[in-house]
Design a protein around this motif. Structure first.
Motif, mmCIF file in Angstrom:
data_model
loop_
_atom_site.group_PDB
_atom_site.id
_atom_site.type_symbol
_atom_site.label_atom_id
_atom_site.label_comp_id
_atom_site.label_asym_id
_atom_site.label_seq_id
_atom_site.Cartn_x
_atom_site.Cartn_y
_atom_site.Cartn_z
ATOM 1 N N ASP A 167 -13.806 -30.364 29.156
ATOM 2 C CA ASP A 167 -14.928 -30.993 29.833
ATOM 3 C C ASP A 167 -15.794 -29.999 30.597
ATOM 4 O O ASP A 167 -16.777 -30.399 31.238
ATOM 5 N N LEU A 168 -15.445 -28.720 30.546
ATOM 6 C CA LEU A 168 -16.155 -27.737 31.366
ATOM 7 C C LEU A 168 -17.311 -27.107 30.600
ATOM 8 O O LEU A 168 -17.157 -26.682 29.458
ATOM 9 N N LEU A 169 -18.461 -27.025 31.259
ATOM 10 C CA LEU A 169 -19.614 -26.280 30.760
ATOM 11 C C LEU A 169 -19.859 -25.117 31.710
ATOM 12 O O LEU A 169 -19.980 -25.313 32.925
ATOM 13 N N VAL A 170 -19.930 -23.916 31.171
ATOM 14 C CA VAL A 170 -20.249 -22.747 31.986
ATOM 15 C C VAL A 170 -21.637 -22.250 31.602
ATOM 16 O O VAL A 170 -21.891 -21.930 30.437
ATOM 17 N N ALA A 171 -22.520 -22.224 32.584
ATOM 18 C CA ALA A 171 -23.825 -21.600 32.402
ATOM 19 C C ALA A 171 -23.669 -20.122 32.761
ATOM 20 O O ALA A 171 -23.443 -19.781 33.921
ATOM 21 N N ALA A 172 -23.751 -19.261 31.764
ATOM 22 C CA ALA A 172 -23.509 -17.833 31.951
ATOM 23 C C ALA A 172 -24.827 -17.087 31.832
ATOM 24 O O ALA A 172 -25.378 -16.957 30.744
ATOM 25 N N VAL A 173 -25.321 -16.598 32.962
ATOM 26 C CA VAL A 173 -26.604 -15.896 32.983
ATOM 27 C C VAL A 173 -26.348 -14.412 32.736
ATOM 28 O O VAL A 173 -25.620 -13.751 33.488
ATOM 29 N N VAL A 174 -26.937 -13.903 31.660
ATOM 30 C CA VAL A 174 -26.776 -12.504 31.273
ATOM 31 C C VAL A 174 -28.040 -11.748 31.676
ATOM 32 O O VAL A 174 -29.134 -12.067 31.221
ATOM 33 N N GLY A 175 -27.888 -10.758 32.544
ATOM 34 C CA GLY A 175 -29.035 -9.937 32.905
ATOM 35 C C GLY A 175 -29.430 -9.029 31.756
ATOM 36 O O GLY A 175 -28.585 -8.612 30.955
ATOM 37 N N ASP A 176 -30.706 -8.704 31.654
ATOM 38 C CA ASP A 176 -31.104 -7.887 30.504
ATOM 39 C C ASP A 176 -30.616 -6.458 30.643
ATOM 40 O O ASP A 176 -30.404 -5.769 29.641
ATOM 41 N N GLY A 177 -30.406 -5.959 31.861
ATOM 42 C CA GLY A 177 -29.745 -4.674 32.012
ATOM 43 C C GLY A 177 -28.289 -4.768 31.610
ATOM 44 O O GLY A 177 -27.766 -3.924 30.880
ATOM 45 N N GLU A 178 -27.632 -5.825 32.063
ATOM 46 C CA GLU A 178 -26.229 -6.045 31.712
ATOM 47 C C GLU A 178 -26.050 -6.150 30.198
ATOM 48 O O GLU A 178 -25.020 -5.722 29.652
ATOM 49 N N SER A 179 -27.029 -6.715 29.517
ATOM 50 C CA SER A 179 -26.884 -6.934 28.081
ATOM 51 C C SER A 179 -26.792 -5.628 27.303
ATOM 52 O O SER A 179 -26.412 -5.629 26.128
ATOM 53 N N GLU A 180 -27.127 -4.509 27.947
ATOM 54 C CA GLU A 180 -27.043 -3.216 27.266
ATOM 55 C C GLU A 180 -25.634 -2.624 27.285
ATOM 56 O O GLU A 180 -25.366 -1.634 26.605
ATOM 57 N N THR A 181 -24.736 -3.185 28.072
ATOM 58 C CA THR A 181 -23.392 -2.625 28.179
ATOM 59 C C THR A 181 -22.577 -2.922 26.932
ATOM 60 O O THR A 181 -22.775 -3.950 26.259
ATOM 61 N N GLY A 182 -21.634 -2.044 26.631
ATOM 62 C CA GLY A 182 -20.780 -2.231 25.465
ATOM 63 C C GLY A 182 -19.969 -3.509 25.516
ATOM 64 O O GLY A 182 -19.917 -4.267 24.533
ATOM 65 N N PRO A 183 -19.282 -3.793 26.635
ATOM 66 C CA PRO A 183 -18.483 -5.033 26.687
ATOM 67 C C PRO A 183 -19.318 -6.280 26.460
ATOM 68 O O PRO A 183 -18.884 -7.190 25.754
ATOM 69 N N LEU A 184 -20.524 -6.327 27.036
ATOM 70 C CA LEU A 184 -21.352 -7.525 26.840
ATOM 71 C C LEU A 184 -21.793 -7.634 25.394
ATOM 72 O O LEU A 184 -21.776 -8.722 24.801
#
Length: 789
Positions: A167-184
């Motif tokens: 029943d859980l919804l997670v809204a996960a906001v990804v920063g565009d700087g963060e999106s450059e990281t390998g793990p992301l």
């Protein structure tokens, strides 16, 4: 490109007015946290006396985070959604704090931060000040299970949170700087492991505002068409919202968000009613807004809004430049605080009513305080898996294979409360018994030749240590239990993740409203001492160093020497809360040293004298100590050699299974008192210590003890590559032969008295070197050695 350009505006005029008011209020509170130490409602003209002496924080990402928050509130109320918010941008703390204060949750957790002018001032004064709160979303932030201080992990934490959480919804906001990281970048594949029939859903929101701290971001310079193609290939339906006119963005984002949420609800409804045989096309949102949106446009003749200059403190010289102070005051007044807050500083009820009620508020959702929802594991009696033997240390058994049977039965007894996370190594690590009750999870095409792979599987295998660790973090922080098993050398890939999770657990102990959460448990196998074919790349016991340097309140390191000790340790770890539990043991068949009853007593003590392998241990001439499976084998083999060839030498064998027992009692809760330490290691005898990892670890743990100089540690020295098991200990000078020579060297008079033993050890080392190069295997007397009286 906007996939929803033709969708009618969903917000009425009144709804738009109220949503925009909430958004303006959150933006205002963001700025106040960065700048103000007085005059929170601007009832007076702003002066330098109202400004903090140090201006710290990040403004650039906050308007977008605030926009997302208020629009989620609308849909939570409309559809009674069970939602938590994860802010990936590194310094989004003031945004989340602002919204949680507006919805009333912050005051409930922190009654001194009242919902009025006094509380607002305290909210401002605590931000990025001594004794206050940091600028990133942290453990002190209600509604958070994601530490924003390290970039790259918001998606894996979010996906771990929704596993077995239908029943859980997670809204996960990804920063565009963060999106450059390998793990992301590797995290997008997580939807291949989410089964909509039994799991919740993650809604990724990629927030592109164009810049990092000083340079442009990669994704922001890609066209919508290119981004749509990329994310479609990852398995997502992309929806785009772009703009800088608030009224238009509010309407378009409201439409987009509702479409995405409706898509998720439809996917789940169909899967739960009809079953799921294909991976759904999950929605995601790409939101483009200016960096520092609604902030100062020009400062000192330079563009600020929409550039990297808006990243942190966009007007930085307010204490020394009157024109900057004027810009700040005009900026704050542009949000019209008198419309948003009454004379007492309370958020006006017509706007506050946008917040959901009670635990549906994202700051009060119990999934973000997962200990409230934790159900203890139903654990099988580990005594059932005992390795029994007629004569000790004669037969070899794969210890992790035995543990696999125990984990198998945990799976069976806890169908939605436990998962194993492993980088494609479950069978390799000899844990394959779990496949008797659960398959590997893959919500994608299943081929006839696949082995134990299904959409319903709950064994989590992906060749990414980052994903495995992050999933487990999200899983445990929302109240469930698990184990992360990986090759020892590659645990170092998640060194930083472990450090950050340890910091979360450390800080949570100081936050009274944070409930205890299940421990994060590691099992490291394929250790540095076995490199039959893997080579130098697979040698690296350094993760032990990482864990021992975490705070004593959270760090636990266990080195069981055999299967019965492993079972006892694993049972203890899986019952614990708030720890990083590290268990290290190899997967290869091993000699078994202790009965189950002996193992339980030994593991409860953490370190003890093994009389059965000692020679006249009461007043020893020397202590042979060990921690780890291979070191234990070499120590006991050395003790056996000394018993045979130097029977006059009094040798005590000590095994340490709980590494933190070596610490002084005032440095770690598991540390031994000085009296207990002397009882085990004596007050005067030299101690030859064979250790699984780097020798410096033992010296570090012993720091502060008077006995430190008596310890002579053998351990891993970065030697060896593809070679035989015994050659690995020879190359690192931890073999039974080296240990015998050390004993004779450090016990006075023994080198002269036992010259034949010295010569025998030296000759055997030379013979070993010749033999392995000719026969590609260890000497039979080494390979087949077993204990005998």
């Amino acid at each position: 490109m906007n996939a929803l350009a033709t969708v009618p505006a969903p917000l009425s005029v009144d709804e738009l007015r109220k949503i925009d008011a909430w958004w303006r209020a959150a933006n205002y509170l963001n700025i106040g946290q960065i700048y103000l130490c007085a005059n929170p409602l601007l009832k007076e003209k702003l002066t330098v006396e109202h400004i903090k002496p140090r201006l710290l924080g990040h403004w650039g990402t906050s308007p977008g985070l605030n926009l997302i928050y208020v629009h989620l509130n609308r849909l939570i109320k409309k559809y009674d959604l069970n939602t938590i918010y994860m802010a990936g941008p590194g310094h989004g703390g003031p945004a989340l704090i602002a919204n949680v204060w507006l919805e009333g949750s912050y005051t409930e957790f922190y009654p001194e931060i009242t919902g009025n002018e006094t509380g607002m001032l305290r909210l401002f004064r605590q931000f990025s000040t001594p004794g206050g709160v940091p600028s990133h979303v942290s453990v002190q932030t209600p509604g958070s299970i994601h530490e924003g201080g390290e970039l790259g992990y918001v998606l894996v934490h979010a996906f771990g949170a929704v596993m077995d959480n239908p029943d859980l919804l997670v809204a996960a906001v990804v920063g565009d700087g963060e999106s450059e990281t390998g793990p992301l970048a590797g995290s997008w594949k997580s939807i291949d492991f989410i089964n909509p029939t039994r799991d919740g859903a993650v809604l990724p929101i990629l927030h592109l505002n164009g810049y990092k701290i000083s340079g442009p971001t990669v994704w922001a310079r890609h066209s919508d068409a290119d981004l749509a193609k990329f994310f479609e290939g990852q398995g997502y339906q992309s929806y785009f919202v772009e703009g800088d006119v608030p009224e238009i963005v509010h309407q378009e984002f409201a439409s987009t968000l509702e479409t995405a949420v409706s898509s998720i609800r439809t996917i789940q409804k169909q899967a739960r009613e009809r079953g799921s045989s294909v991976r759904p096309l999950w929605p995601m949102i790409i939101l483009r807004t200016p960096k520092g949106w609604t902030g100062p446009k020009i400062v000192d003749g330079l563009q600020v809004e929409g550039t990297f200059r808006a990243h942190q403190v966009p007007v930085s010289e307010v204490l020394t430049k009157p024109e900057h102070l004027k810009i700040l005051e005009d900026w704050m007044r542009s949000y019209r605080p008198e419309e948003l807050f009454d004379d007492g500083g309370r958020f006006r009820p017509e706007y506050a009513d946008l917040a959901p009620a009670g635990p549906r508020r994202m700051g009060s959702n119990p999934h973000a305080n997962g200990g409230l929802l934790t159900v203890p594991l139903t654990l099988p009696d580990f005594n059932r898996y005992e390795v029994k033997f007629e004569q000790r240390a004669r037969d070899k058994v794969g210890s992790t294979a035995v543990l696999g049977q125990y984990i198998r039965d945990i799976y069976e007894s806890n169908p939605d409360n436990f998962r194993l996370f492993c980088p494609d190594e479950t069978n390799s690590n000899r844990l394959g018994a779990v496949f008797e009750v659960s398959d590997r999870c893959l919500v994608s095409d299943i081929l006839p030749g696949d082995d134990h792979v299904s959409h319903d599987g709950r064994v989590m295998e992906v060749l990414s240590e980052h994903c495995c660790h992050g999933w487990l973090e999200g899983y445990t922080l929302t109240g469930r239990h698990g184990l992360f098993a990986t090759y020892e050398a590659f645990a170092m890939i998640v060194d930083s993740m472990s450090m950050q999770h340890g910091k979360w657990l450390e800080h949570a102990k100081g936050v009274p409203w944070r409930a205890d959460v299940p421990s994060l448990n590691y099992l490291l196998t394929s250790t540095c001492w076995r490199n039959d074919h893997n080579g130098f790349s697979h040698q690296g016991p350094g993760f032990i160093d990482t864990v021992i340097h975490r705070k004593p309140t959270v760090a636990r390191v266990y080195l069981p020497a055999d299967a019965n000790c492993l079972l006892s340790v694993a049972d203890h770890c899986l019952r614990s809360v708030n720890y990083l539990n590290l268990i290290v043991i190899d997967k290869q068949p091993q000699l078994q040293w202790l009965t189950m009853e002996e193992a339980k007593v030994h593991c409860a003590k953490g370190a003890s004298v093994w009389d059965m392998y000692s020679n006249q241990p009461e007043e020893p001439d020397v202590v042979l100590a060990c921690a780890g499976d291979v070191p234990t084998q070499e120590v006991i083999a050395a003790a056996w050699m000394l018993r045979q060839q130097a029977p006059d030498l009094k040798v005590r064998v000590v095994n340490v299974v709980d590494l933190m027992r070596l610490c002084p009692a005032d440095r770690h809760p598991h540390g031994m008192t000085d009296a207990d330490f002397v009882d085990i290691f004596t007050a005067t005898a030299p101690v030859i210590f064979a250790f699984h990892g780097y020798p410096g670890v033992i010296h570090d743990l012993l720091h502060g003890r008077e006995a430190h100089d008596r310890f002579h540690v053998r351990g891993y020295l970065e030697e060896g590559t593809t070679t035989t098991p015994f050659d690995m200990v020879v190359l690192n000078k931890m073999s039974r032969l080296h240990l015998c020579l050390d004993v004779l060297r450090y016990v006075p008079g023994m080198l002269v008295k036992h010259g034949r033993l010295v010569a025998g050890c030296t000759e055997l080392l030379e013979e070993h070197d010749r033999y392995i190069r000719e026969h590609f295997d260890d000497l039979p007397e080494i390979k087949d050695w077993a204990w005998s009286e």
